[in-house]
Design an enzyme around this catalytic site. Structure first.
Site, PDB file in Angstrom:
ATOM      1  CE  LYS A 119       6.844   5.784  -6.278  1.00 26.94           C
ATOM      2  NZ  LYS A 119       5.722   4.995  -6.845  1.00 26.94           N
TER       3      LYS A 119
ATOM      4  NE  ARG B   1       8.539   0.372 -12.857  1.00 32.64           N
ATOM      5  CZ  ARG B   1       8.252   0.394 -11.565  1.00 32.64           C
ATOM      6  NH1 ARG B   1       9.134   0.849 -10.705  1.00 32.64           N
ATOM      7  NH2 ARG B   1       7.084  -0.045 -11.127  1.00 32.64           N
TER       8      ARG B   1
ATOM      9  NE  ARG C  58       7.994  -0.468   3.966  1.00 34.12           N
ATOM     10  CZ  ARG C  58       8.104  -0.607   2.658  1.00 34.12           C
ATOM     11  NH1 ARG C  58       8.185  -1.826   2.118  1.00 34.12           N
ATOM     12  NH2 ARG C  58       8.133   0.450   1.867  1.00 34.12           N
TER      13      ARG C  58
ATOM     14  NE  ARG D  74       6.019  -7.073   2.462  1.00 29.52           N
ATOM     15  CZ  ARG D  74       5.557  -6.198   1.574  1.00 29.52           C
ATOM     16  NH1 ARG D  74       4.435  -5.541   1.820  1.00 29.52           N
ATOM     17  NH2 ARG D  74       6.218  -5.939   0.468  1.00 29.52           N
TER      18      ARG D  74
ATOM     19  NE  ARG E 107      12.082  -2.628  -4.707  1.00 26.49           N
ATOM     20  CZ  ARG E 107      12.089  -3.653  -3.863  1.00 26.49           C
ATOM     21  NH1 ARG E 107      12.089  -4.897  -4.338  1.00 26.49           N
ATOM     22  NH2 ARG E 107      12.083  -3.448  -2.573  1.00 26.49           N
TER      23      ARG E 107
END
Length: 224
Positions: free
Chosen positions: A13, A88, A127, A167, A179
């Site tokens: 996004k 949200r 990632r 990370r 989330r």
């Protein structure tokens, strides 16, 4: 052109938002930045927001929405804006819509980047950061940017650096799930907000599965 953009964590996004911003020359407005600017500037709304943030609580909508309205009324937003990170949930969507309507501010488009929940999660957890340059894209779950192999070892696909790390927050499954629980909730969460807008403005749906180039090309075609 006034736009809201939605997409789950891992959907790209932010990347697509930056492309839209550059293409149409509108500011990319993020609620986190609005909070920081108001708090640093010592505005009345910023002081109120800081009280909640310092206590680790969510900033109420009756503070957040006026901050957003103040921001989109600034001179650089006269030709349009791209709002990212709000609303949200359904309640916030209703509050934002009511506020925009009262100010006679038209919402032109809502962009929804659609991506399967498991794929979203894989992309976050896949990632990998290159020790030489964190901007070198590497993701073990995306074919287009998969790390390379050298002597049986995974290395950066761009520069061949042999040190790729993940990370810690990208490996926090509980936080990712939390989330995503909010985002994929069609009753009260973010998707409920998207559905709210579908009954009121044009919603541009884009499949987030392909690569960045393919997604942006599809998005730009639909925005013309």
């Amino acid at each position: 052109m006034n736009i809201l953009i939605f997409g789950p964590n891992g959907s790209g996004k932010g990347t697509q938002g930056a492309i839209v911003q550059k293409k149409f020359g509108v500011p990319h407005i993020e609620t986190g930045v609005i909070f920081r600017v108001n708090i640093k500037g010592g505005t009345d709304l910023g002081k109120k927001a800081k009280e909640y943030i310092d206590k680790g609580e969510l900033v109420p909508d009756d503070i957040t929405v006026p901050m957003i309205l103040n921001r989109i009324k600034e001179d650089d937003c006269k030709s349009g804006w791209l709002l990212d990170g709000f609303p949200r949930n359904l309640i916030q969507a209703e509050a934002l819509w009511d506020a925009l309507s009262k100010e006679n501010i038209k919402l032109d488009y809502v962009i929804e980047i659609i991506l399967d929940r498991q794929i979203s999660k894989n992309r976050i957890m896949g990632r990998r950061l290159c020790a030489t340059d964190n901007n070198h894209p590497n993701n073990i779950f995306i074919d287009a940017i998969k790390p390379a192999e050298k002597d049986g070892k995974i290395v950066c696909r761009v520069c061949g650096c042999e040190t790729l790390t993940a990370r810690a927050d990208d490996q926090d499954e509980a936080a990712i799930d939390k989330r995503h629980n909010i985002y994929y909730d069609t009753k009260t969460g973010t998707l409920a907000a998207v559905n709210f807008f579908k009954a009121r403005v044009k919603v541009i749906e884009v499949d987030g599965t392909p690569g960045v180039k393919e997604v942006s090309e599809d998005l730009m075609k639909k925005l013309q």
